[in-house]
Design a protein around this motif. Structure first.
Motif, short mmCIF file in Angstrom:
data_model
loop_
_atom_site.label_atom_id
_atom_site.label_comp_id
_atom_site.label_asym_id
_atom_site.label_seq_id
_atom_site.Cartn_x
_atom_site.Cartn_y
_atom_site.Cartn_z
N GLU A 59 0.85 -1.20 0.00
CA GLU A 59 0.00 0.00 0.00
C GLU A 59 0.88 1.24 0.00
OE1 GLU A 59 -3.77 -1.54 2.67
OE2 GLU A 59 -1.82 -1.43 3.60
N ALA A 60 0.26 2.38 -0.25
CA ALA A 60 1.01 3.63 -0.32
C ALA A 60 1.64 3.95 1.05
CB ALA A 60 0.07 4.76 -0.72
N PRO A 61 2.78 4.64 1.04
CA PRO A 61 3.45 4.98 2.31
C PRO A 61 2.54 5.65 3.33
CG PRO A 61 4.86 5.51 0.46
CD PRO A 61 3.56 5.05 -0.13
N ASP A 62 1.66 6.54 2.85
CA ASP A 62 0.76 7.22 3.80
C ASP A 62 -0.16 6.23 4.50
OD1 ASP A 62 1.75 9.64 3.33
OD2 ASP A 62 0.24 10.24 1.84
N VAL A 63 -0.61 5.23 3.77
CA VAL A 63 -1.49 4.21 4.36
C VAL A 63 -0.70 3.38 5.36
CG1 VAL A 63 -2.94 2.20 3.84
CG2 VAL A 63 -2.89 4.16 2.25
N LYS A 64 0.51 3.01 4.96
CA LYS A 64 1.35 2.20 5.85
C LYS A 64 1.69 2.96 7.13
CE LYS A 64 1.75 -1.69 3.89
NZ LYS A 64 0.83 -2.68 4.44
N GLU A 98 -0.13 4.85 8.75
CA GLU A 98 -1.29 4.87 9.66
C GLU A 98 -1.53 3.53 10.36
OE1 GLU A 98 -3.15 7.43 10.57
OE2 GLU A 98 -1.73 8.64 9.43
N THR A 99 -0.78 2.50 10.00
CA THR A 99 -1.04 1.17 10.58
C THR A 99 -0.71 1.16 12.07
OG1 THR A 99 1.19 0.47 9.99
CG2 THR A 99 -0.56 -0.07 8.41
N ASP A 100 -1.33 0.22 12.79
CA ASP A 100 -1.06 0.07 14.23
C ASP A 100 0.43 -0.21 14.46
OD1 ASP A 100 -3.65 0.52 14.83
OD2 ASP A 100 -4.19 -1.59 15.12
N LEU A 101 1.00 -1.04 13.59
CA LEU A 101 2.41 -1.40 13.75
C LEU A 101 3.28 -0.13 13.84
CD1 LEU A 101 4.85 -3.43 13.55
CD2 LEU A 101 4.66 -3.21 11.06
N VAL A 102 3.10 0.76 12.87
CA VAL A 102 3.91 1.98 12.82
C VAL A 102 3.53 2.93 13.96
CG1 VAL A 102 4.45 4.02 11.43
CG2 VAL A 102 4.35 1.77 10.34
N GLN A 103 2.24 3.11 14.15
CA GLN A 103 1.78 4.07 15.18
C GLN A 103 2.18 3.62 16.59
OE1 GLN A 103 0.31 7.08 14.76
NE2 GLN A 103 0.66 6.87 12.57
N THR A 104 2.26 2.30 16.81
CA THR A 104 2.62 1.81 18.14
C THR A 104 4.13 1.88 18.38
OG1 THR A 104 0.81 0.23 17.93
CG2 THR A 104 2.37 -0.19 19.70
N SER A 141 6.55 -2.10 -0.85
CA SER A 141 5.90 -0.99 -0.14
C SER A 141 5.24 -1.53 1.13
CB SER A 141 4.87 -0.31 -1.06
OG SER A 141 4.52 0.95 -0.51
N HIS A 142 6.08 -2.03 2.02
CA HIS A 142 5.62 -2.63 3.27
C HIS A 142 5.77 -1.63 4.42
CE1 HIS A 142 6.56 -6.86 1.41
NE2 HIS A 142 5.45 -6.33 0.95
N ALA A 143 5.02 -1.89 5.50
CA ALA A 143 4.99 -0.92 6.60
C ALA A 143 6.39 -0.63 7.15
CB ALA A 143 4.08 -1.44 7.71
N SER A 144 7.18 -1.67 7.35
CA SER A 144 8.49 -1.45 7.98
C SER A 144 9.49 -0.77 7.04
CB SER A 144 9.06 -2.78 8.47
OG SER A 144 9.33 -3.61 7.36
N ILE A 145 9.14 -0.73 5.75
CA ILE A 145 10.05 -0.12 4.76
C ILE A 145 9.64 1.33 4.46
CG2 ILE A 145 10.91 -0.31 2.37
CD1 ILE A 145 11.87 -2.65 4.01
N VAL A 146 8.35 1.54 4.23
CA VAL A 146 7.91 2.89 3.81
C VAL A 146 7.07 3.61 4.86
CG1 VAL A 146 7.95 2.29 1.36
CG2 VAL A 146 5.82 2.01 2.63
N GLY A 147 6.51 2.88 5.84
CA GLY A 147 5.62 3.50 6.82
C GLY A 147 6.37 4.33 7.85
N PHE A 148 7.40 3.70 8.46
CA PHE A 148 8.13 4.42 9.53
C PHE A 148 8.78 5.72 9.05
CE2 PHE A 148 7.91 0.10 11.36
CZ PHE A 148 7.35 0.41 12.59
N PRO A 149 9.45 5.72 7.88
CA PRO A 149 10.09 6.97 7.46
C PRO A 149 9.11 8.13 7.28
CG PRO A 149 10.74 5.16 6.04
CD PRO A 149 9.68 4.63 6.95
N ARG A 150 7.86 7.79 7.10
CA ARG A 150 6.82 8.81 6.93
C ARG A 150 6.60 9.61 8.22
NH1 ARG A 150 6.08 10.68 2.34
NH2 ARG A 150 3.94 11.07 1.73
N VAL A 151 6.77 8.93 9.36
CA VAL A 151 6.41 9.59 10.64
C VAL A 151 7.62 9.75 11.56
CG1 VAL A 151 4.02 8.78 10.58
CG2 VAL A 151 5.74 7.34 11.66
N MET A 152 8.79 9.32 11.11
CA MET A 152 9.97 9.41 11.99
C MET A 152 11.11 10.12 11.28
SD MET A 152 9.98 5.51 13.47
CE MET A 152 11.42 5.68 14.52
N ASP A 153 12.05 10.58 12.05
CA ASP A 153 13.31 11.06 11.53
C ASP A 153 14.01 9.86 10.90
OD1 ASP A 153 14.35 13.52 11.62
OD2 ASP A 153 15.44 13.26 13.51
#
Ligand code: ATP
Ligand code: 3PG
Length: 403
Positions: free
Chosen positions: A125-130, A132-138, A157-169
């Motif tokens: 899924e798109a980075p923005d969607v990833k 928002e997942t519980d995995l990343v948010q938690t 385009s998995h959460a641990s690859i594209v999701g975290f960089p969206r919300v973290m340094d």
């Protein structure tokens, strides 16, 4: 050249979430190949020198496959490479994981459970969607920064690859940085002199797109392995025995005959095909034949010595050489001559060199060649091919955006 921040830009003593890729062949629960462990250990060692508290996130296999196993044994293997303990927790983003992360001191290393066991990880899924997942948010609030080191999984385009960089340094680790730099150099042709690509192995689906897209980048393609045989068949030679009834050849010939024929006709001047091939003689020893003597009735398992000499000569006259796929069944010493001859020449030559493809890089280890003699021995398979063919790598883009 890179547009992302690297671990050189990190303040010391941070709480870091580090995505590595130690996905490996696993048989009966035992990891068969530790090359990725060795490489990521270099990044982790550098981070430890700066007293970071390190939590590692990684995957192994995919649900439904035999290789989809816990990372407990991976933690021990990583500890061997680091020469220090690596704690493991059989949880990714639950209370057990959060407690283990919370107790980490500077210099500690913790590996979380196979991230693909968490439902949020896999759907592409798109980075923005990833993000928002519980995995990343938690997990994200438990850390000061994210380090992306999993170049070999950066096409996912998995959460641990594209999701975290969206919300973290976010920062690139050493493996990410080195692989990115070397493979980008291929595409951007940063060399003064001829560029040669040695393509072999068994996968036409990888090789054909490379041949089609590297028009201005590569001056000469040397073709061996099953891929070389597909081109020989298109050129009218009677080759193409299916090794051990795998349908390896027939299946690919049916699927790629038209592409192979078109590429051969359009680009014949830039393609070097084998002029002799090696096979297993009745007594089990290696034997060779010129093209006039080939027949579909027997498997050919390596390029012949005349071909190996010619390919090695192209390599030694080049400013840059790239390798993808072995020229023969190099796992069997009798049929390793072509692959080893070319790799040895590249190692001795003073050229920029990248050896890619998961299986091919193993030849370097098997035949005790010195990895340091190559500019880059890539630990990426699918990501290497995608990057060479110009497909964007979402995991790299995710880090770049954070600049
Ligand atoms: N003539 C041949 N017949 C059968 N197998 C061959 C032949 N030549 C090379 N191979 C096999 O090709 C394999 C390597 O090719 P492969 O296409 O898997 O390349 P790779 O890019 O290194 O791997 P990966 O895609 O897994 O990263 C080797 O294991 C070798 O045994
Ligand atoms: O081994 C790989 O190429 C990467 O870890 C990606 O794995 P995947 O193909 O299962 O997504």
């Amino acid at each position: 050249m890179t547009t992302f921040r690297t671990i050189d830009d990190l303040e010391p003593e941070r709480r870091l979430l580090v995505r590595i890729d130690v996905n490996a062949a696993v048989e009966d629960g035992v990891v068969q190949d530790d090359r990725r462990f060795a490489r990521h250990a270099e990044t982790i060692r550098e981070l430890l020198a700066d007293d970071h508290a390190i939590t590692l996130l990684a995957h192994q296999g995919r649900p439904g496959r035999e290789t989809f196993v816990s990372l407990e044994a991976h933690a021990d293997l990583l500890a061997d490479h680091l020469d220090r303990p690596v704690a493991f927790v059989a949880d990714t983003d639950g209370d057990e994981a959060l407690e283990a992360i919370d107790t980490l001191e500077p210099g500690d290393v913790l590996l979380l459970e196979n991230v693909r066991m968490c439902d949020d990880e896999l759907p592409e899924e798109a980075p923005d969607v990833k993000a928002e997942t519980d995995l990343v948010q938690t997990l994200a609030p438990a850390f000061d920064a994210y380090v992306g080191d999993a170049y070999s999984a950066s096409h996912r385009s998995h959460a641990s690859i594209v999701g975290f960089p969206r919300v973290m340094d976010a920062y690139a680790g050493r493996v990410m940085e080195q692989e990115y730099t070397a493979i980008t150099a291929v595409r951007e042709r940063e060399f003064d002199g001829p560029v040669t690509m040695i393509l072999g192995g068994t996968k036409a689906e990888d090789t054909i797109p490379i041949l089609e897209c590297l028009d201005d980048t590569v001056d000469r393609f040397c073709l061996g392995g099953v891929v070389g045989e597909l081109f020989l068949r298109a050129d009218g030679h009677d080759v193409g025995y299916d090794v051990a009834d795998t349908s390896l050849f027939d299946h690919q010939w049916d699927a790629y005959q038209a592409d192979v024929t078109r590429i051969l006709e359009a680009d014949r001047d830039r393609l070097s095909l084998p002029t002799d091939l090696a096979y297993e003689a009745d007594g089990g020893e290696r034997a060779e034949t010129a093209l006039e003597g080939v027949s579909k009735e027997r498997p050919f398992l390596d390029v012949g010595s005349e071909t190996a000499r010619r390919f090695a000569e192209f390599a030694s006259d080049s400013a840059a050489v790239f390798v993808k796929g072995g020229l023969g069944v190099f796992e069997d010493e009798r049929f390793a001559d072509g692959t080893v001859a070319v790799l040895t020449t590249i190692a001795d030559a003073n050229c920029f060199s990248v050896v890619g493809g998961g299986d091919t890089a193993r030849a370097i280890e098997l035949y005790d060649l010195d990895e340091a003699e190559f500019s880059q021995v890539s630990i990426a398979g699918g990501a290497y091919v995608r990057a060479l063919t110009g497909d964007p790598l979402v995991g790299v883009e995710a880090l770049e955006r954070e600049q």
